[in-house]
Each structure stands twice: as structure tokens, then as C-alpha cells.
Design a protein around this motif. Structure first.
Motif, PDB file in Angstrom:
ATOM      1  N   PRO A   1      -6.092  -6.201   6.181  1.00 56.16           N
ATOM      2  CA  PRO A   1      -5.861  -5.394   5.264  1.00 56.16           C
ATOM      3  C   PRO A   1      -4.584  -5.471   4.677  1.00 56.16           C
TER       4      PRO A   1
ATOM      5  N   THR B   1       0.681  -1.432  -0.053  1.00 60.98           N
ATOM      6  CA  THR B   1      -0.069   0.111  -0.309  1.00 60.98           C
ATOM      7  C   THR B   1       0.781   1.178   0.061  1.00 60.98           C
TER       8      THR B   1
ATOM      9  N   TYR C   1     -13.658  -8.252   1.854  1.00 58.14           N
ATOM     10  CA  TYR C   1     -13.022  -7.073   1.918  1.00 58.14           C
ATOM     11  C   TYR C   1     -13.182  -6.450   3.482  1.00 58.14           C
TER      12      TYR C   1
ATOM     13  N   SER D   1      -9.035  -4.857  11.425  1.00 53.69           N
ATOM     14  CA  SER D   1      -7.779  -4.034  11.175  1.00 53.69           C
ATOM     15  C   SER D   1      -6.890  -3.805  12.474  1.00 53.69           C
TER      16      SER D   1
ATOM     17  N   ARG E   1      -8.156  -1.640  -1.685  1.00 53.49           N
ATOM     18  CA  ARG E   1      -7.742  -1.221  -0.457  1.00 53.49           C
ATOM     19  C   ARG E   1      -6.751  -0.088  -0.126  1.00 53.49           C
TER      20      ARG E   1
ATOM     21  N   ASP F   1     -12.965   4.117   3.691  1.00 52.85           N
ATOM     22  CA  ASP F   1     -12.788   2.715   3.600  1.00 52.85           C
ATOM     23  C   ASP F   1     -13.996   1.982   3.550  1.00 52.85           C
TER      24      ASP F   1
ATOM     25  N   THR G   1      -5.028  -8.364   1.532  1.00 51.20           N
ATOM     26  CA  THR G   1      -6.079  -8.090   1.056  1.00 51.20           C
ATOM     27  C   THR G   1      -6.217  -8.989  -0.171  1.00 51.20           C
TER      28      THR G   1
END
Length: 474
Positions: free
Chosen positions: A398, A2, A393, A472, A134, A143, A401
Motif C-alpha cells: 500500500p 496517504t 491494487y 499489507s 488507495r 479497501d 501503490t
């Protein structure tokens, strides 16, 4: 992944989702369902061309799912580590190669090999799309991209349901080989869009950085996972006494896999996290039984309409148009909320109603009864896929994902393999009405199990935001 992707892209479209990503996301994610379903109406003409019965042409279905069930979570994990761009471009290029091989195939064996290549080639599309979702959620601070999730689900289920009709049109225009040739332009467009629009990953820099990234690839875990899944799927495709050794291999590989993953510093599948997430495990179980019903109808019922009811491949696809339309309408309607319980209950009830109606059909049934069946099946087609996708999801880690999305597809393909085995066992040498009824009973049992798992899952009563926050922080 990410952080690197976000840095590479800067603040493009920071106020909302970067919609330049939507075309490659959608096209990449539908490459698998289009190849999963377009073959449904081609099985009979392929069998006629090569003198192969349904029990042999069923391998055209099984081969793709075998490859994809193995490849999706592995490619998903690589996407989690390295980002989606490289894996997307490599995989979609392989789709084009498979299209050429299938178009020129001289026999059934080569055709099956082309389907294996298609399976591996379509592995990156869906995990890459979920990873990009994500990434965009983290970048924009939104989110709950319900609109994009719904669009992704609608695109997948639209293509899945429209596949038989598309296959019938292609066969009518250019024969069954055109269902393979279709992949050549699709792959070309997907690669072009991916190269132009997917975010570039920054250079990994020093050898030390590259080494740390490579260390996150759990090759022994991936190999044991492949051995476990491969032996299990082979057993499901050959359910007879002579294959008794395959479940033994599955159990041995599963044991070794569990030991390896529990000891690995960066496991391929983090079993501790997965074991502590019963909501996600239940979602995977629901996916398995849902796709037993869905694909048994798609392949088994379609073969029956051609061989016993007497429809042409084109008309067999045409009969499923109501399912295509109803599925889209249901997805768009229920996609306005992120909750999943109502969607799952609606889909479960639709499955059971459709299976009961299948038990009443014969060669003498009116065409309108086939259309009514397609309408009813459109309800779970639109509700289940969206609910399962949204569940993963919000329930997954996260940081994983893409691999979690890939694992969802693996369980779906396990369901499709069970459906393929059930179809082959029910029909044998010919798709008879009695065989179709036998298949419908199997589907009804799977539908009832789906509904029971849903009703007794307490986690579904939590709001999606609560599930996301709990996951999370786990």
C-alpha cells in the motif's frame, strides 16, 4: 503520502469515495491510452506525408512507449512520496506542450520528439489515480473500491479501443495533425480539473522535513533503472546483429541496479519486497504478454486493413467499433466482483480465438469477418485490463501503490514494444497479408504463454481480500 493527503482534505465525504476526484482521475489516466491508439490510423497518412515506410513510422509508436515505460514507475515513486497533485499538474501541462509541437512539426523527427514529450507528459495520470484510490480506501475504511476500479478500467479500455475511430474522424476532418492538436484542449481541461479538485499537500515545513522527503528519492537507482530499460527497449526496436552491445548494457545496468537497490535504505524499487511477492511478479509477466497481443492487433492489423485490405483510416477505425462495445460490456459485467482468475481465463481464451481467426483472413475476406474478429478481441480487451489492474491494487505494498501501478504500465509498454518490433519485422516495407499472418503466429504464441502463466498461478485461487491482507502485512 496517504497521511498528508488525508489531513489536507479533512473528512470530506467520509462516508464514501469523494466523487469530485473522479473526473481528473479518469481524464488524467486516459491521456496515455488515447495517444497510444489514436495514432494507429494516422501511421499510413503520416508515412505518405513524409515519404516514410512502416519501419520508420513505427518509431511514432515506440517513442511514446519508450518515454512512458521509463517515466511511469519513476513518477509513480515521486507520487508515493510527495502526493499526486504536483506531479499531475506538471505532467499534464507537458501534454499540452507536446500537442503544440506535434501539430506544427515540419518533419518526422520533430514528430517523434513530440511523441516522446507525450510519453513523459502522460506518466502521472494512472499512478496518481491509483494512489488516490488507495488514499480514499484508507480514509473511508473501504479497501475494495470495486466500482471505481471498474470505472477506471472501463475508461482506459474504452479510450484505447475507441482511439482508432476517433483518429479516423479527426483525420477526416483536419488531417493527421489534428491527432496531435487534440492534446491541447485535453491538457487544458485536465490541468484545470486537477487544480480545482485534487487535494493540496500540506507544506513540508522545516528544511529537515524536506530533507527527509528528498532522501527517499533514490536518484542512482532511478538512473540505473533508466539505463537498463532504455538499452533493452532500443534493442527490442532494432532486432539485428549490429545491436549486440545493447543487451550487454542491459545486463550490466540490471546488475548494478540490483546491487544498488539491495543496499539502498529507501530503494526506488524494493527488490526484497518485490521478490517476496511472486503473485505481483506473475501479474507483471501477464501484462507483458497480454499487451504483445493487444498492441500487435491494434497497430499491425489496423495497418493491414488500410494498406492491403483497402480501407480508409476512418473505415479502419469504424471496423473496431464492435471491439469497443464488447470491451465495455465485458468490463462492466465482470467488474462486479474483485476476483481475477475468471477474468484472466476469459481474456486468455479470447486472445487465442482471435489470433486463430486472424490466420484465416486475406484481402478477399468479407467485411463481416473483420467485424467478427473485432467482437472476439473485445473480450480480452475488457477482461484483461480490469483483471491486471485489480491484481496490482490488491497485491502491491500500500505504501508503493503509485509506483507499483507505474511498473504495471512499464511491463505493458514492454509488451507494446515487442509488438511494435514484431509488426515492423513482419511487414517490412508494406503491410502485406503474409506479414499479417506471420504477426498472428507471434500473437498466438504470446496468447498461449499468457494462458499457461494464468493456469499455473496458484495465488489467483486466493480471494482478493486474503491477498490484500497478506500484502499489507508483508
Amino acid at each position: 503520502m496517504t497521511d498528508r493527503t488525508t489531513t489536507a482534505r479533512g473528512d470530506i465525504g467520509k462516508a464514501g469515495f469523494d466523487r469530485r476526484l473522479i473526473p481528473p482521475m479518469m481524464l488524467g489516466s486516459v491521456l496515455n491510452p488515447v495517444n497510444s491508439t489514436v495514432i494507429a490510423v494516422a501511421l499510413v497518412p503520416i508515412g505518405a506525408a513524409f515519404g516514410a515506410p512502416p519501419s520508420q513510422t513505427a518509431w511514432l509508436v515506440s517513442a511514446l512507449y519508450l518515454a512512458t515505460a521509463l517515466g511511469q514507475p519513476i513518477v509513480g515513486r515521486l507520487i508515493d512520496i510527495f502526493g499526486p497533485r504536483r506531479l499531475f499538474l506538471l505532467s499534464t501541462s507537458l501534454v499540452g506542450v507536446a500537442g503544440v509541437v506535434g501539430t506544427l512539426a515540419p518533419g518526422l523527427g520533430v514528430l517523434i520528439a513530440a511523441r516522446v514529450l507525450l510519453g513523459f507528459g502522460t506518466c502521472a495520470g494512472y499512478p496518481a489515480a491509483m494512489a488516490l484510490l488507495r488514499t480514499e480506501a484508507a480514509r473511508t475504511g473501504q479497501d475494495s473500491p470495486a466500482g471505481v476500479l471498474t470505472a477506471l478500467a472501463v475508461a482506459n479500455q474504452t479510450i484505447a479501443v475507441a482511439g482508432p475511430l476517433l483518429g479516423g474522424l479527426l483525420i477526416g476532418l483536419g488531417g493527421w495533425r489534428s491527432t496531435f492538436a487534440l492534446n491541447i484542449p485535453l491538457a487544458a481541461v485536465a490541468v484545470t480539473l486537477g487544480a480545482l479538485r485534487l487535494p493540496r499537500q500540506p507544506s513540508t515545513g522545516t528544511a529537515a522535513v524536506r530533507g527527509r522527503l528528498a532522501a527517499q528519492i533514490d536518484l542512482p537507482g532511478m538512473a540505473l533503472f533508466a539505463a537498463m530499460l532504455f538499452s533493452l527497449l532500443l534493442f527490442l526496436m532494432n532486432l539485428h546483429a549490429g545491436t549486440w552491445y545493447l543487451p550487454v548494457i542491459t545486463v550490466a545496468a540490471a546488475t548494478a541496479f540490483a546491487v544498488r537497490e539491495l543496499r539502498a535504505r529507501t530503494p526506488f524499487i524494493d527488490l526484497r519486497v518485490l521478490g517476496g511477492n511472486p503473485a505481483l511478479l506473475a501479474t507483471y509477466g501477464r501484462a507483458l504478454v497480454a499487451y504483445v497481443v493487444s498492441y500487435a492487433f491494434l497497430y499491425g492489423f489496423t495497418q493491414w486493413t488500410e494498406e492491403s485490405y483497402g480501407l480508409t483510416p476512418f473505415h479502419a477505425g469504424l471496423v473496431q467499433i464492435p471491439m469497443f462495445l464488447v470491451g465495455i460490456g465485458v468490463s462492466v459485467t465482470v467488474g462486479r466482483s474483485t476476483g481475477v482468475l475468471g477474468k484472466l481465463l476469459l481474456g486468455g481464451a479470447g486472445q487465442i480465438a482471435a489470433c486463430v481467426l486472424m490466420l484465416t483472413l486475406t484481402e478477399g475476406s468479407a467485411v463481416w469477418t473483420l467485424l467478427v474478429l473485432a467482437v472476439i478481441f473485445g473480450v480480452p480487451q475488457g477482461a484483461n485490463g480490469l483483471a491486471l489492474q485489480n491484481s496490482v491494487y490488491f497485491q502491491s505494498d500500500p505504501r508503493r501503490t503509485a509506483s507499483s501501478a507505474g511498473l504495471l504500465r512499464t511491463f505493458a509498454y514492454l509488451g507494446s514494444m515487442v509488438a511494435s518490433s514484431a509488426t515492423a519485422a513482419s511487414f517490412g516495407q508494406r503491410a502485406s497479408t503474409s506479414g499479417m499472418h506471420h504477426l498472428a503466429w507471434i500473437m498466438l504464441g504470446a496468447g498461449a504463454l499468457y494462458l499457461l502463466v494464468t493456469v499455473f498461478d496458484r495465488s489467483l485461487r486466493r480471494p482478493s481480500a486474503d491477498v490484500a491482507e497478506r500484502t499489507s502485512t508483508s
